[in-house]
Design a protein around this motif. Sequence first.
Motif, PDB file in Angstrom:
ATOM      1  N   UNK A  83       7.290 -49.751   4.333  1.00  0.00           N
ATOM      2  CA  UNK A  83       6.358 -50.744   4.874  1.00  0.00           C
ATOM      3  C   UNK A  83       6.776 -51.991   4.972  1.00  0.00           C
ATOM      4  N   UNK A  84       6.370 -52.792   5.817  1.00  0.00           N
ATOM      5  CA  UNK A  84       6.532 -54.347   5.916  1.00  0.00           C
ATOM      6  C   UNK A  84       5.334 -55.040   5.590  1.00  0.00           C
ATOM      7  N   UNK A  85       5.235 -55.802   4.773  1.00  0.00           N
ATOM      8  CA  UNK A  85       4.098 -56.681   4.351  1.00  0.00           C
ATOM      9  C   UNK A  85       3.928 -57.478   5.313  1.00  0.00           C
ATOM     10  N   UNK A  86       2.999 -57.928   6.306  1.00  0.00           N
ATOM     11  CA  UNK A  86       2.669 -58.795   7.233  1.00  0.00           C
ATOM     12  C   UNK A  86       2.870 -60.132   7.088  1.00  0.00           C
ATOM     13  N   UNK A  87       2.297 -60.477   5.743  1.00  0.00           N
ATOM     14  CA  UNK A  87       2.197 -61.876   5.120  1.00  0.00           C
ATOM     15  C   UNK A  87       3.682 -62.279   4.934  1.00  0.00           C
ATOM     16  N   UNK A  88       4.314 -61.438   3.859  1.00  0.00           N
ATOM     17  CA  UNK A  88       5.681 -61.829   3.428  1.00  0.00           C
ATOM     18  C   UNK A  88       6.873 -61.483   4.305  1.00  0.00           C
ATOM     19  N   UNK A  89       6.526 -60.440   5.052  1.00  0.00           N
ATOM     20  CA  UNK A  89       7.521 -59.906   5.625  1.00  0.00           C
ATOM     21  C   UNK A  89       8.578 -59.157   4.835  1.00  0.00           C
ATOM     22  N   UNK A  90       7.981 -58.910   3.743  1.00  0.00           N
ATOM     23  CA  UNK A  90       8.954 -58.149   2.577  1.00  0.00           C
ATOM     24  C   UNK A  90       8.994 -56.469   2.957  1.00  0.00           C
ATOM     25  N   UNK A  91       9.891 -55.872   2.843  1.00  0.00           N
ATOM     26  CA  UNK A  91      10.041 -54.297   2.783  1.00  0.00           C
ATOM     27  C   UNK A  91       9.620 -53.881   1.641  1.00  0.00           C
ATOM     28  N   UNK A  92       8.487 -52.800   1.762  1.00  0.00           N
ATOM     29  CA  UNK A  92       7.785 -52.509   0.559  1.00  0.00           C
ATOM     30  C   UNK A  92       8.584 -50.771   0.644  1.00  0.00           C
ATOM     31  N   UNK A  93       8.884 -50.249  -0.387  1.00  0.00           N
ATOM     32  CA  UNK A  93       9.252 -49.022  -0.537  1.00  0.00           C
ATOM     33  C   UNK A  93       8.637 -48.318  -1.707  1.00  0.00           C
ATOM     34  N   UNK A  94       7.820 -47.004  -1.022  1.00  0.00           N
ATOM     35  CA  UNK A  94       7.129 -46.412  -2.049  1.00  0.00           C
ATOM     36  C   UNK A  94       7.349 -44.785  -2.014  1.00  0.00           C
ATOM     37  N   UNK A  95       7.425 -44.490  -3.303  1.00  0.00           N
ATOM     38  CA  UNK A  95       7.852 -42.972  -3.378  1.00  0.00           C
ATOM     39  C   UNK A  95       6.794 -42.235  -4.028  1.00  0.00           C
ATOM     40  N   UNK A  96       6.350 -41.117  -3.404  1.00  0.00           N
ATOM     41  CA  UNK A  96       5.441 -40.124  -3.759  1.00  0.00           C
ATOM     42  C   UNK A  96       6.172 -39.022  -4.033  1.00  0.00           C
ATOM     43  N   UNK A  97       5.575 -38.385  -5.287  1.00  0.00           N
ATOM     44  CA  UNK A  97       6.303 -37.184  -5.756  1.00  0.00           C
ATOM     45  C   UNK A  97       5.425 -36.141  -6.323  1.00  0.00           C
TER      46      UNK A  97
END
Length: 120
Positions: A83-97
């Motif tokens: 996902x991309x944080x709209x405020x900081x434009x940083x990519x957020x990587x999440x892992x669900x197991x």
Amino acid sequence: ARVDAPSYSKSQKQGTREDDTYINLLAHEVKMEEPLDLIRLSIDERVYVKCRGDRELRGKLHAYDQHLNMVLGEVEETVTTHEVDEETEEEIVRKATRSVKMLFVRGDIVVLVSPPLRTA
């Protein structure tokens, strides 16, 4: 068709003698005649399966067919989302197991199957 060390014409670049020896040993010791033989040798062993949609599976291979449909047991499934944080434009990587006791994997989502590491 039996898998043997590749033959090269004089115009082709050859690998090292060790490479050719390894290919011959691999072909003759494990009796690989077609690509799915590598999967066959992994029955009842834990395998890694990379799937479309950023999914990864690790589990015990119980069965497979020519379409790479597989039945895996004691599976650990990991789904990665970006996902991309709209405020900081940083990519957020999440892992669900999640863990699944038994799973049918449809072959058309399979990208890669890695057999267990075999040491001599």
